[in-house]
Motif scaffolding. Structure first.
Motif, PDB file in Angstrom:
ATOM      1  N   ALA A  89       0.673  -1.139   0.069  1.00 47.56           N
ATOM      2  CA  ALA A  89      -0.171  -0.051   0.010  1.00 47.56           C
ATOM      3  C   ALA A  89       0.912   1.326   0.052  1.00 47.56           C
ATOM      4  CB  ALA A  89      -0.976   0.000   1.287  1.00 47.56           C
ATOM      5  N   LEU A  90       2.031   1.221   0.407  1.00 49.78           N
ATOM      6  CA  LEU A  90       2.702   2.350   0.924  1.00 49.78           C
ATOM      7  C   LEU A  90       3.845   2.522  -0.531  1.00 49.78           C
ATOM      8  CD1 LEU A  90       3.518   2.434   4.636  1.00 49.78           C
ATOM      9  CD2 LEU A  90       2.410   4.068   3.289  1.00 49.78           C
ATOM     10  N   ARG A  91       3.921   1.436  -1.105  1.00 46.74           N
ATOM     11  CA  ARG A  91       5.077   1.354  -2.361  1.00 46.74           C
ATOM     12  C   ARG A  91       4.691   2.577  -3.324  1.00 46.74           C
ATOM     13  NH1 ARG A  91       4.706  -3.495  -6.292  1.00 46.74           N
ATOM     14  NH2 ARG A  91       3.417  -4.156  -4.581  1.00 46.74           N
ATOM     15  N   ASN A  92       3.601   3.277  -3.536  1.00 46.77           N
ATOM     16  CA  ASN A  92       3.529   4.253  -4.538  1.00 46.77           C
ATOM     17  C   ASN A  92       3.497   5.751  -3.895  1.00 46.77           C
ATOM     18  OD1 ASN A  92       3.814   2.773  -6.811  1.00 46.77           O
ATOM     19  ND2 ASN A  92       1.684   2.217  -6.822  1.00 46.77           N
ATOM     20  N   ALA A  93       3.450   5.692  -2.450  1.00 52.78           N
ATOM     21  CA  ALA A  93       3.221   6.980  -1.732  1.00 52.78           C
ATOM     22  C   ALA A  93       4.375   7.872  -1.945  1.00 52.78           C
ATOM     23  CB  ALA A  93       2.984   6.536  -0.153  1.00 52.78           C
ATOM     24  N   PRO A  94       4.240   9.030  -2.291  1.00 51.43           N
ATOM     25  CA  PRO A  94       5.194  10.134  -2.601  1.00 51.43           C
ATOM     26  C   PRO A  94       6.384   9.868  -1.175  1.00 51.43           C
ATOM     27  CG  PRO A  94       2.963  10.982  -2.481  1.00 51.43           C
ATOM     28  CD  PRO A  94       3.181   9.766  -2.272  1.00 51.43           C
ATOM     29  N   SER A  95       5.436   9.933  -0.122  1.00 52.15           N
ATOM     30  CA  SER A  95       6.480   9.812   1.255  1.00 52.15           C
ATOM     31  C   SER A  95       5.842   8.958   2.345  1.00 52.15           C
ATOM     32  CB  SER A  95       6.656  11.230   1.641  1.00 52.15           C
ATOM     33  OG  SER A  95       7.267  11.237   2.777  1.00 52.15           O
ATOM     34  N   ASN A  96       6.675   8.171   3.050  1.00 56.56           N
ATOM     35  CA  ASN A  96       6.153   7.379   4.090  1.00 56.56           C
ATOM     36  C   ASN A  96       7.202   7.379   5.188  1.00 56.56           C
ATOM     37  OD1 ASN A  96       7.490   5.148   3.985  1.00 56.56           O
ATOM     38  ND2 ASN A  96       6.948   4.939   1.928  1.00 56.56           N
TER      39      ASN A  96
ATOM     40  N   ASP B 189       7.933   5.341   9.315  1.00 62.63           N
ATOM     41  CA  ASP B 189       7.303   4.323  10.308  1.00 62.63           C
ATOM     42  C   ASP B 189       5.909   3.486   9.800  1.00 62.63           C
ATOM     43  OD1 ASP B 189       9.325   4.947  11.767  1.00 62.63           O
ATOM     44  OD2 ASP B 189       8.180   6.610  12.742  1.00 62.63           O
ATOM     45  N   GLY B 190       5.853   3.169   8.534  1.00 62.91           N
ATOM     46  CA  GLY B 190       4.624   2.350   7.866  1.00 62.91           C
ATOM     47  C   GLY B 190       3.530   3.234   7.899  1.00 62.91           C
ATOM     48  N   HIS B 191       3.632   4.625   7.814  1.00 64.94           N
ATOM     49  CA  HIS B 191       2.512   5.539   7.452  1.00 64.94           C
ATOM     50  C   HIS B 191       2.490   6.273   6.445  1.00 64.94           C
ATOM     51  CE1 HIS B 191       0.561   4.060  11.477  1.00 64.94           C
ATOM     52  NE2 HIS B 191       1.979   4.425  12.095  1.00 64.94           N
ATOM     53  N   PHE B 192       1.618   6.779   5.661  1.00 64.98           N
ATOM     54  CA  PHE B 192       1.690   7.995   4.660  1.00 64.98           C
ATOM     55  C   PHE B 192       1.998   9.098   5.515  1.00 64.98           C
ATOM     56  CE2 PHE B 192      -1.682   5.234   2.762  1.00 64.98           C
ATOM     57  CZ  PHE B 192      -1.035   5.055   1.594  1.00 64.98           C
ATOM     58  N   LYS B 193       3.258   9.757   4.732  1.00 62.75           N
ATOM     59  CA  LYS B 193       3.454  11.256   5.205  1.00 62.75           C
ATOM     60  C   LYS B 193       3.211  12.431   4.418  1.00 62.75           C
ATOM     61  CE  LYS B 193       7.646  13.439   6.905  1.00 62.75           C
ATOM     62  NZ  LYS B 193       9.097  13.155   6.925  1.00 62.75           N
ATOM     63  N   VAL B 194       2.116  13.283   4.891  1.00 69.71           N
ATOM     64  CA  VAL B 194       1.970  14.179   4.471  1.00 69.71           C
ATOM     65  C   VAL B 194       2.446  15.678   4.931  1.00 69.71           C
ATOM     66  CG1 VAL B 194      -0.194  13.080   3.908  1.00 69.71           C
ATOM     67  CG2 VAL B 194      -0.255  14.431   5.773  1.00 69.71           C
ATOM     68  N   PRO B 195       2.267  16.543   3.911  1.00 65.94           N
ATOM     69  CA  PRO B 195       2.847  17.886   4.597  1.00 65.94           C
ATOM     70  C   PRO B 195       1.925  18.457   5.620  1.00 65.94           C
ATOM     71  CG  PRO B 195       2.294  18.012   2.205  1.00 65.94           C
ATOM     72  CD  PRO B 195       2.293  16.708   2.642  1.00 65.94           C
TER      73      PRO B 195
END
Length: 95
Positions: free
Chosen positions: A76-83, A85-91
Motif C-alpha cells: 500500500a505504501l509502495r507508490n506513496a510519495p512519502s512514508n 514508520d509504516g504510515h503515509f507522510k503528508v505535509p
C-alpha cells in the motif's frame, strides 16, 4: 370523486400561488381527468398479480460484506510519495 374549483383555490392558496380564473378552471379539469383515469385503473382486477417493489427483476449489485485479507502495508505504501514508520507522510497543514 372529483375536484372542485374551491379545492383548487384552497391548494393554490396553501402553495402561495396566485391562479387566474382560467388557470383554476384548467387545473380543475386536468386534476379531474387524472382522477378519472385513476378510477379506471382501480376497475382492473389485480387479484392474480403478485405484489412487487419494482417492475423489473433487479438485484443488489454490491458484493457481500465479508472479511478478506487486505493489501499488505508495504504494498500500500509502495507508490506513496512519502512514508514514515509504516504510515503515509503528508505535509503539515497547520504550522
Amino acid at each position: 370523486m372529483s375536484i372542485t374549483i374551491k379545492e383548487v383555490e384552497h391548494v393554490a392558496n396553501l402553495a402561495r400561488l396566485q391562479l387566474s380564473e382560467q388557470e383554476q378552471e384548467k387545473f380543475t379539469g386536468q386534476l379531474n381527468s387524472i382522477l378519472h383515469l385513476a378510477e379506471k385503473i382501480n376497475e382492473l382486477s389485480t387479484d392474480d398479480v403478485e405484489p412487487t417493489s419494482h417492475v423489473l427483476d433487479i438485484k443488489n449489485v454490491m458484493r457481500k460484506d465479508e472479511v478478506v485479507p487486505s493489501l499488505p502495508r508495504e504494498e500500500a505504501l509502495r507508490n506513496a510519495p512519502s512514508n514514515e514508520d509504516g504510515h503515509f507522510k503528508v505535509p503539515p497543514i497547520i504550522e
